[in-house]
Design a protein around this motif. Structure first.
Motif, PDB file in Angstrom:
ATOM      1  N   ALA A  18       0.873  -1.185   0.000  1.00 43.68           N
ATOM      2  CA  ALA A  18       0.000   0.000   0.000  1.00 43.68           C
ATOM      3  C   ALA A  18       0.902   1.224   0.000  1.00 43.68           C
ATOM      4  O   ALA A  18       1.829   1.337   0.795  1.00 43.68           O
ATOM      5  N   TYR A  19       0.633   2.119  -0.927  1.00 44.60           N
ATOM      6  CA  TYR A  19       1.485   3.302  -1.035  1.00 44.60           C
ATOM      7  C   TYR A  19       0.773   4.487  -0.397  1.00 44.60           C
ATOM      8  O   TYR A  19      -0.439   4.613  -0.462  1.00 44.60           O
ATOM      9  N   PRO A  20       1.546   5.347   0.249  1.00 42.52           N
ATOM     10  CA  PRO A  20       0.936   6.535   0.859  1.00 42.52           C
ATOM     11  C   PRO A  20       0.511   7.516  -0.226  1.00 42.52           C
ATOM     12  O   PRO A  20       0.988   7.466  -1.353  1.00 42.52           O
ATOM     13  N   ALA A  21      -0.399   8.372   0.126  1.00 41.32           N
ATOM     14  CA  ALA A  21      -0.882   9.373  -0.818  1.00 41.32           C
ATOM     15  C   ALA A  21       0.277  10.282  -1.219  1.00 41.32           C
ATOM     16  O   ALA A  21       1.074  10.706  -0.389  1.00 41.32           O
ATOM     17  N   HIS A  22       0.356  10.538  -2.523  1.00 44.05           N
ATOM     18  CA  HIS A  22       1.405  11.414  -3.020  1.00 44.05           C
ATOM     19  C   HIS A  22       1.050  12.850  -2.734  1.00 44.05           C
ATOM     20  O   HIS A  22      -0.108  13.205  -2.546  1.00 44.05           O
ATOM     21  N   SER A  23       2.048  13.712  -2.723  1.00 43.97           N
ATOM     22  CA  SER A  23       1.803  15.117  -2.421  1.00 43.97           C
ATOM     23  C   SER A  23       0.937  15.769  -3.508  1.00 43.97           C
ATOM     24  O   SER A  23       0.174  16.681  -3.214  1.00 43.97           O
ATOM     25  N   SER A  24       1.021  15.304  -4.753  1.00 48.25           N
ATOM     26  CA  SER A  24       0.193  15.893  -5.802  1.00 48.25           C
ATOM     27  C   SER A  24      -1.286  15.575  -5.573  1.00 48.25           C
ATOM     28  O   SER A  24      -2.154  16.406  -5.809  1.00 48.25           O
ATOM     29  N   GLU A  25      -1.581  14.356  -5.084  1.00 46.34           N
ATOM     30  CA  GLU A  25      -2.962  14.003  -4.768  1.00 46.34           C
ATOM     31  C   GLU A  25      -3.475  14.832  -3.603  1.00 46.34           C
ATOM     32  O   GLU A  25      -4.624  15.264  -3.592  1.00 46.34           O
ATOM     33  N   LEU A  26      -2.630  15.054  -2.621  1.00 44.04           N
ATOM     34  CA  LEU A  26      -3.012  15.861  -1.475  1.00 44.04           C
ATOM     35  C   LEU A  26      -3.269  17.304  -1.889  1.00 44.04           C
ATOM     36  O   LEU A  26      -4.245  17.916  -1.451  1.00 44.04           O
ATOM     37  N   MET A  27      -2.431  17.833  -2.765  1.00 45.86           N
ATOM     38  CA  MET A  27      -2.624  19.213  -3.230  1.00 45.86           C
ATOM     39  C   MET A  27      -3.916  19.341  -4.029  1.00 45.86           C
ATOM     40  O   MET A  27      -4.619  20.348  -3.927  1.00 45.86           O
ATOM     41  N   THR A  28      -4.247  18.332  -4.825  1.00 46.52           N
ATOM     42  CA  THR A  28      -5.500  18.365  -5.583  1.00 46.52           C
ATOM     43  C   THR A  28      -6.684  18.382  -4.631  1.00 46.52           C
ATOM     44  O   THR A  28      -7.641  19.136  -4.835  1.00 46.52           O
TER      45      THR A  28
END
Length: 163
Positions: A18-28
């Protein structure tokens, strides 16, 4: 860890962590949340910020946006092609108008009454219409909308033919 199982890789051979949420997804997500919050603040303050013409334009925009969302829910997610959903908007609008203008109810109560009448109409028509499939459903919703139109057009209390 991704470890291949040789030349023939099957779905049980590949293991993905399981991969953590990327910063680009968080920014979106943050931008979307801020955009929705800004739009809500704008429309809440619109009566004091806009002149009458622009306020009418913003109201029309929101009405068309809600109709588009309704169409998306029916046709996009439900697979139901409806040509009569405007009847529920009309029923709610007329109920709102009657409660506000004729009964003298406060604005929030009139808005809730319009919503309640529209929901009540949906509860009456839904058992009949949801039995139909495909083009029969589209024709059934059209007939339901025309029935509502005729009921309003023949009611002098609501303005008769001039609506």
């Amino acid at each position: 860890m991704n470890e291949p199982c040789g030349a023939l890789q099957t779905s049980h051979c590949l293991q993905t962590d399981a991969y953590p949420a990327h910063s680009s997804e968080l920014m979106t997500t943050v931008r979307t949340t801020l955009g929705i919050a800004f739009a809500c603040m704008f429309f809440a303050l619109a009566p004091w910020m806009l002149d009458l013409a622009n306020l009418r334009f913003a109201t029309d925009l929101l009405v068309y946006l809600s109709l588009a969302a309704m169409w998306n829910l029916l046709a996009g997610f439900g697979g139901l092609i409806s040509v009569g959903q405007q009847a529920y908007v009309g029923i709610g609008g007329y109920a709102f108008f009657v409660c506000l203008a004729f009964f003298g109810l406060p604005l929030p109560v009139s808005i809730l009454a319009g919503m309640a009448f529209s929901a009540a109409a949906a509860l009456v028509f839904a058992p009949l219409l949801l039995r139909l499939k495909g083009p029969h459903f589209a024709i059934g919703t059209w007939v339901m909308a025309e029935l509502c139109l005729l009921a309003v057009a023949n009611t002098p209390y609501l303005g008769g033919g001039s609506g």
